[in-house]
Write an enzyme that holds these catalytic residues in place. Structure first.
Site, PDB file in Angstrom:
ATOM      1  CB  SER A  14      23.493  54.330  -6.128  1.00 40.27           C
ATOM      2  OG  SER A  14      24.066  53.251  -5.491  1.00 40.27           O
ATOM      3  N   GLY A  52      25.256  54.889   1.498  1.00 43.66           N
ATOM      4  CA  GLY A  52      26.678  54.507   1.994  1.00 43.66           C
ATOM      5  C   GLY A  52      26.077  53.777   3.242  1.00 43.66           C
ATOM      6  CB  THR A  53      23.242  51.555   4.062  1.00 47.63           C
ATOM      7  OG1 THR A  53      22.259  52.606   3.493  1.00 47.63           O
ATOM      8  CG2 THR A  53      22.459  51.042   5.364  1.00 47.63           C
ATOM      9  CE  LYS A  69      22.200  50.886  -3.737  1.00 47.43           C
ATOM     10  NZ  LYS A  69      23.037  49.774  -3.267  1.00 47.43           N
ATOM     11  CG  HIS A  80      16.820  51.725   4.569  1.00 47.75           C
ATOM     12  ND1 HIS A  80      18.283  52.467   4.458  1.00 47.75           N
ATOM     13  CD2 HIS A  80      16.959  50.734   3.971  1.00 47.75           C
ATOM     14  CE1 HIS A  80      18.985  51.840   3.818  1.00 47.75           C
ATOM     15  NE2 HIS A  80      18.192  50.609   3.375  1.00 47.75           N
ATOM     16  CD1 TRP A 101      32.589  52.256   4.304  1.00 50.83           C
ATOM     17  CD2 TRP A 101      32.127  53.990   3.334  1.00 50.83           C
ATOM     18  NE1 TRP A 101      33.888  53.097   4.474  1.00 50.83           N
ATOM     19  CE2 TRP A 101      33.365  54.261   3.853  1.00 50.83           C
ATOM     20  CE3 TRP A 101      31.699  55.150   2.886  1.00 50.83           C
ATOM     21  CZ2 TRP A 101      34.108  55.506   3.531  1.00 50.83           C
ATOM     22  CZ3 TRP A 101      32.219  56.506   2.704  1.00 50.83           C
ATOM     23  CH2 TRP A 101      33.621  56.340   3.055  1.00 50.83           C
TER      24      TRP A 101
END
Length: 326
Positions: free
Chosen positions: A164, A69-70, A67, A134, A72
């Site tokens: 988020s 901006g992955t 959460k 991640h 994007w």
């Protein structure tokens, strides 16, 4: 085959029983695995990835804390790297495929028994190969750490990241959060008990590596991309050794990539409004507001004080800091 699978299941169960365990938010339990908190169903994929993945010098790894901006950054990186292959922005893969499908997670790839099929799939991928993860830096495979591949990392203000993640988890796992208040979730967050956390160690691992090896790790902040996306599209291209030519710049290619990957554009695409991701949750939940500072609508004064103190304690002396945008 059955006996091999049985042995593997036994070894996994034995491993889980040996690990510290805490109640999670988006998972019933999190396990402290290699110094980060991991849902049980991810551990197999991480183990297999570490054992079997062989990085190539041309590989690009898009890394992030969840959460941050992955979605994007995956879209931006894919578009930058493949702009010669897909020069038409009216007929681009991102218009018909979610960026997570185009840039697969390494631990997802290896979350299976048939490793040989996965290795064959990886060897046949078009180069440069682009992957997402991640996983904290210390737990990346040795081949990634020792090769000349590039890592692009994005982080986000921990206040917005928390909100988020909280809202996302409530949407995709509503039944698992019915007894966990937002204040209780923040308590766990500050202690680092969140998938792939602690957040602080995750960010600092990549932050320190970006300082030590700036040609290997590019450290980005979500807020800075929002403020000047065209600058950072150009910066990522330079870092990945595929800088924009003067002709591309004059033809508006940088702006075209920025627009193609914009939050508004991606959120409104049919491919991102319907269907599920990895058969686990609806793709539409990947897109909420994409705003900076939305946390002010959720935090009480006591919560602000708690997270502020935690950030000050955990990030002090590192050189890494965040604006509050309050």
């Amino acid at each position: 085959m059955a006996s091999t699978q049985g042995l593997q299941a036994y070894e996994e169960e034995k491993l889980l029983l040996s690990l510290p365990k805490e109640r999670g938010w988006a998972a019933h339990h999190l396990y402290l695995f290699q110094d980060f908190w991991c849902p049980s169903n991810f551990i197999e994929g991480v183990n297999n990835f570490q054992k079997h993945f062989q990085s190539k010098d041309s590989d690009v790894i898009v890394s992030s804390f969840p959460k941050s901006g992955t979605t994007w950054l995956k879209a931006l990186t894919f578009s930058i790297v493949n702009r010669k292959r897909f020069s038409s922005f009216d007929n681009h893969p991102l218009l018909t495929s979610n960026s997570h499908d185009l840039v697969p997670y390494l631990d997802f790839i290896f979350h299976c028994d048939n490793i040989q099929n996965k290795l064959s799939y990886l060897s046949n991928m078009t180069e440069p190969r682009i992957f997402g993860t991640h996983i904290p830096f210390p737990s990346l495979s040795k081949s990634i750490q020792e090769s000349n591949c590039k890592i692009v990392y994005i982080c986000r203000n921990p206040f917005d990241t928390f909100v988020s993640f909280w809202i996302f988890a409530n949407k995709i796992y509503p039944d698992s959060l019915d007894k966990l208040t937002m204040e209780e979730a923040l308590e766990k967050y500050c202690k680092g008990i969140i998938g792939f956390g602690p957040t602080w160690e995750h960010m600092l691992g990549y932050w320190k590596e970006s300082i030590a090896t700036p040609n290997k790790v590019l450290f980005l902040k979500y807020e800075e991309l929002k403020e000047d996306i065209n600058f950072y599209v150009k910066r990522v291209a330079e870092f990945l050794d595929c800088p924009f030519t003067e002709e591309e710049e004059s033809n508006g290619v940088i702006e075209s990539i920025s627009n193609l990957c914009s939050f508004e554009k991606m959120k409104n695409l049919e491919v991102n409004k319907s269907g599920t991701f990895d058969r686990s949750f609806e793709k539409k939940y990947l897109f909420r507001k994409g705003e900076i500072g939305d946390w002010v609508n959720y935090f009480s004064p006591a919560m602000i004080e708690k997270l502020s103190k935690t950030m000050e304690e955990k990030l002090s002396g590192s050189g890494l800091s965040f604006k509050t945008y309050s």
